[in-house]
Each structure stands twice: as C-alpha cells, then as structure tokens.
Design an enzyme around this catalytic site. Structure first.
Site, PDB file in Angstrom:
ATOM      1  N   ARG A  86       0.805  -1.219   0.000  1.00 16.98           N
ATOM      2  CA  ARG A  86       0.000   0.000   0.000  1.00 16.98           C
ATOM      3  C   ARG A  86       0.844   1.278   0.000  1.00 16.98           C
ATOM      4  O   ARG A  86       0.470   2.274  -0.640  1.00 16.98           O
ATOM      5  CB  ARG A  86      -0.881  -0.061   1.253  1.00 16.98           C
ATOM      6  CG  ARG A  86      -2.099   0.815   1.270  1.00 16.98           C
ATOM      7  CD  ARG A  86      -2.982   0.376   2.422  1.00 16.98           C
ATOM      8  NE  ARG A  86      -4.222   1.141   2.476  1.00 16.98           N
ATOM      9  CZ  ARG A  86      -4.610   1.834   3.524  1.00 16.98           C
ATOM     10  NH1 ARG A  86      -3.856   1.869   4.604  1.00 16.98           N
ATOM     11  NH2 ARG A  86      -5.752   2.489   3.504  1.00 16.98           N
TER      12      ARG A  86
ATOM     13  N   LEU B  56      -7.233   6.317   0.365  1.00 15.12           N
ATOM     14  CA  LEU B  56      -6.875   4.922   0.132  1.00 15.12           C
ATOM     15  C   LEU B  56      -7.822   4.108   0.998  1.00 15.12           C
ATOM     16  O   LEU B  56      -7.754   4.173   2.233  1.00 15.12           O
ATOM     17  CB  LEU B  56      -5.426   4.674   0.568  1.00 15.12           C
ATOM     18  CG  LEU B  56      -4.355   4.581  -0.504  1.00 15.12           C
ATOM     19  CD1 LEU B  56      -2.977   4.594   0.138  1.00 15.12           C
ATOM     20  CD2 LEU B  56      -4.526   3.329  -1.339  1.00 15.12           C
ATOM     21  N   SER B  57      -8.699   3.344   0.389  1.00 14.80           N
ATOM     22  CA  SER B  57      -9.664   2.567   1.161  1.00 14.80           C
ATOM     23  C   SER B  57      -8.936   1.614   2.099  1.00 14.80           C
ATOM     24  O   SER B  57      -7.794   1.233   1.875  1.00 14.80           O
ATOM     25  CB  SER B  57     -10.593   1.782   0.232  1.00 14.80           C
ATOM     26  OG  SER B  57     -11.391   2.641  -0.536  1.00 14.80           O
ATOM     27  N   ALA B  58      -9.628   1.231   3.161  1.00 16.22           N
ATOM     28  CA  ALA B  58      -9.059   0.306   4.128  1.00 16.22           C
ATOM     29  C   ALA B  58      -8.621  -0.978   3.435  1.00 16.22           C
ATOM     30  O   ALA B  58      -9.321  -1.481   2.544  1.00 16.22           O
ATOM     31  CB  ALA B  58     -10.078   0.000   5.216  1.00 16.22           C
TER      32      ALA B  58
END
Length: 385
Positions: free
Chosen positions: A46, A99-101
């Site tokens: 990520r 940034l989505s989980a």
C-alpha cells in the site's frame, strides 16, 4: 516487476508491512477463494501507492502527516489496521479522496471474481493501488481506469508506470463509463453511488460482473444476465465509501439537521420505551438505508445513554434523547421521522433481524430495487429515481 523506492527506512517499512499482513491473517481477512490477493498485496504494498502527504483527524481538525518529516506516523496511517482508510486529499476541510481500508479493498477484489486475461474497467483511479492489484491479476493491457480529478489521474498513472504495470488511465467522468473501450468482463468502482449507472452494466459483457459501493454503506456484486436486460446479485459487506464527486448523489441531503431544526418547531414531546442504542446496529442501519433512503441518522453516547438525531435533508427532523428520566422524542416538519424509523425497525425485526448479506439488488435499464432473501419472491424496496 520493478520496485518503487520511498524515503522511509526500509527495515521500518518492511516491519509495518509484515504487521498488516499478519493482522489480516489473524482476523481471517485474506479470502480463501481468491488466494492471488495476498501475494499481490505483498508484491504491491500500500505505501508504494500512497502520496507523500496523508491526513489524520486529531479530534478537531485534519492534520497533515508527511512521509519526509514524520515517516513513522505516515506508515502507521497506512499499515496499523486492516479497517483503517488513509485520507489522501482534503477539500474544504473535508476528505475528498482516500486509500480505502485494506480489508475493504481485499473484500471487493474477492467479490469481483477476477480471472487472468479478463478486461477490467475501474471507476475512480485515486492513488492507483487498486488498479495495480487488478493488473497484477488480470495481466498487462487488461485494465482501464478512469479518474475525474486530473491531478489524481496524472499521479496515479505515474505510480503505475513506476511499478512497471501496463494500465491505461483516462481522465474523465466515470458515470459514463468508457464506451469506446467496451465491452468489459469486470467493472469495479472505488466510490459510492446511490444508483448504479446503467451505462456500466451496458458496457459489461453478458455474464460479466460488477462490484460497486452502493449508498455509502456497503458494496454489491451484480452479474449481467445473458440477455443483457438485467443485472442482479447480493450485497457483499458493510463499509463507508467516498461519494461520487461529479454530481449530487440521489438522496443526498440538501440541508443539514441544524438548518432544518432551526426553521421547524417541534410538536409535543413523547416518551418512548425503545433504546436509541439500537440505531448503532450496522445491520439495522443498512435496513433503514434501504427502507428510508432519504433519511439520515446520527448517534452519540454520553453518561445518560445513546441519543439520535434524524433528518430527511429537506424539511423534517427528529431527536431521540436519552435522559436519567427515560428516552424522549421531539420531532418537527411534515413527516414524523421518529415514527417512520420505528416502523422500519419493526419491519427489520419481522424479517428476523437480517444482516446485510441477506439483501440483494436487481437493476434494469429503467428501475433498480433492493430485495430481501429471494430476488423473485422476497420483499423489495425501490432505489430513488
């Protein structure tokens, strides 16, 4: 595949990555039916797709967290918890991109049932992490992503090139899809819509699959019928998503609670026996979203219990106030929203207090509805037109 450098300490970065991977494993969030996802996240972590500045809420305002000056805090925002999104953009003091989980990204990718070689349309490039994971699975030249924000589109495309991934990034309004690149075997959106555009379904192949956040409370996976006249499927999970930025979402409140309350006096006070704490149950909240799509519910707790603030974004409001003497209702406007909430709670209880996974959705060129239990025989609720 090349590795993208960052300015944080390599050993610290690797440690944070391992912590997130282990926590995902400990909590059972690496999906068994999609074993490709875990190694994809390992290969494309990520932090490689996060901008150098993230934002953290300190309880009063959004504070900038920069990789160059506070690298440990920056990594913590990205890797500390599977259910933690990372805010990447603030507009008018509100989050406008994130940034989505990790758990949500993984869950949606699992729902997509993506196979190598399939052509994918992604709506909402954002940081391009999701597009990178899609390309890792589907292969070079198979993924096309569209982003309305030109700055985000350019940055996302640059990150994908740096990772040596062949993904087309187009700037534009995702609501129209990309008819010149259709058809697609898979369609996935990274932002929430109140009503799934038929253009997305139209641009998918018969038998194609769409995974779309719906109503900012969960995502749905639809399969396009062989005759291309309908798409139907089950709700997949609960999460909150950024809304569509190109238009006012159907059902979005035009006015806030305080504004409506100021202009509409309350009727007689009522005392009730029901505990407003029920309104913190996510499964009930999802049913309220289905049954009363224009109604917004907010709750907060203090030493007396949970209280709730309810409004329809137009002209009606209600409060459920917990006090030492019991729970009291005040409501104003043409609608009796507390009564409507009670009726919807009774309906949910009568259905057996279902979870989000017990609901599905069907879409046609002109209508969409959510159903419970069975797409043909179960009760249904239309989505706003």
């Amino acid at each position: 595949m090349t590795t993208v450098d960052n300015t944080t300490n390599p050993s610290t970065t690797a440690s944070w990555r391992r912590c997130l991977d282990a926590e995902m494993a400990r909590t059972g969030q690496w999906p068994e039916r999609s074993p490709w996802i875990r190694p994809a996240v390992t290969a494309l972590p990520r932090d490689l797709f996060a901008p150098g500045r993230l934002w953290d809420w300190d309880g009063h305002t959004w504070q900038a967290v920069d990789r160059d000056t506070t690298p440990e805090q920056w990594l913590e925002l990205l890797h500390s918890h599977p259910s933690r999104p990372a805010v990447t953009q603030i507009t008018d003091n509100l989050p406008s991109s994130s940034l989505s989980a990790p758990a949500v990204v993984v869950d949606m990718l699992d729902s997509l049932l993506l196979e190598p070689g399939q052509r994918v349309l992604e709506l909402g490039t954002g940081t391009a992490w999701n597009a990178a994971l899609l390309a890792h699975r589907a292969g070079p030249g198979t993924v096309t992503s569209i982003e309305v924000d030109p700055v985000l589109a350019a940055a996302g495309a640059a990150r994908l090139r740096a990772a040596d991934l062949d993904v087309r990034v187009r700037e534009g309004d995702g609501g129209s899809g990309l008819p010149d690149c259709a058809p697609f075997d898979r369609v996935i959106a990274t932002y929430a819509v109140e009503r799934i555009p038929w253009t997305w379904i139209e641009q998918a192949t018969p038998g194609g699959r769409l995974v779309v956040p719906w109503g900012r409370l969960g995502h749905v996976a639809l399969t396009v019928a062989d005759d291309h006249r309908t798409a139907t499927g089950w709700l997949q999970g609960l999460a909150q998503f950024m809304p569509d930025r190109t238009s006012t979402a159907v059902g979005a409140p035009a006015r806030g609670f305080a504004d409506i309350r100021r202009g509409t006096p309350p009727g007689p006070e009522q005392r009730i026996d029901r505990d407003p704490a029920e309104l913190e149950d996510w499964d009930l909240l999802f049913h309220l979203r289905v049954a009363l799509p224009d109604v917004r519910v907010e709750t907060a707790a203090d030493e007396d219990g949970v209280s709730a603030w309810i409004h329809d974004g137009v002209s009606s409001w209600a409060t459920l106030s917990s006090t030492p003497d019991g729970v009291f209702v005040h409501q104003g406007g043409p609608r009796r929203l507390a009564d409507e909430i009670d009726a919807a709670r009774d309906e949910w209880a009568g259905l057996g207090r279902p979870e989000v996974y017990d609901y599905g959705m069907t879409a046609t060129p002109h209508d969409q509805w959510v159903w419970f239990g069975d797409p043909d025989t179960g009760p249904r609720w239309p989505t706003p037109a």
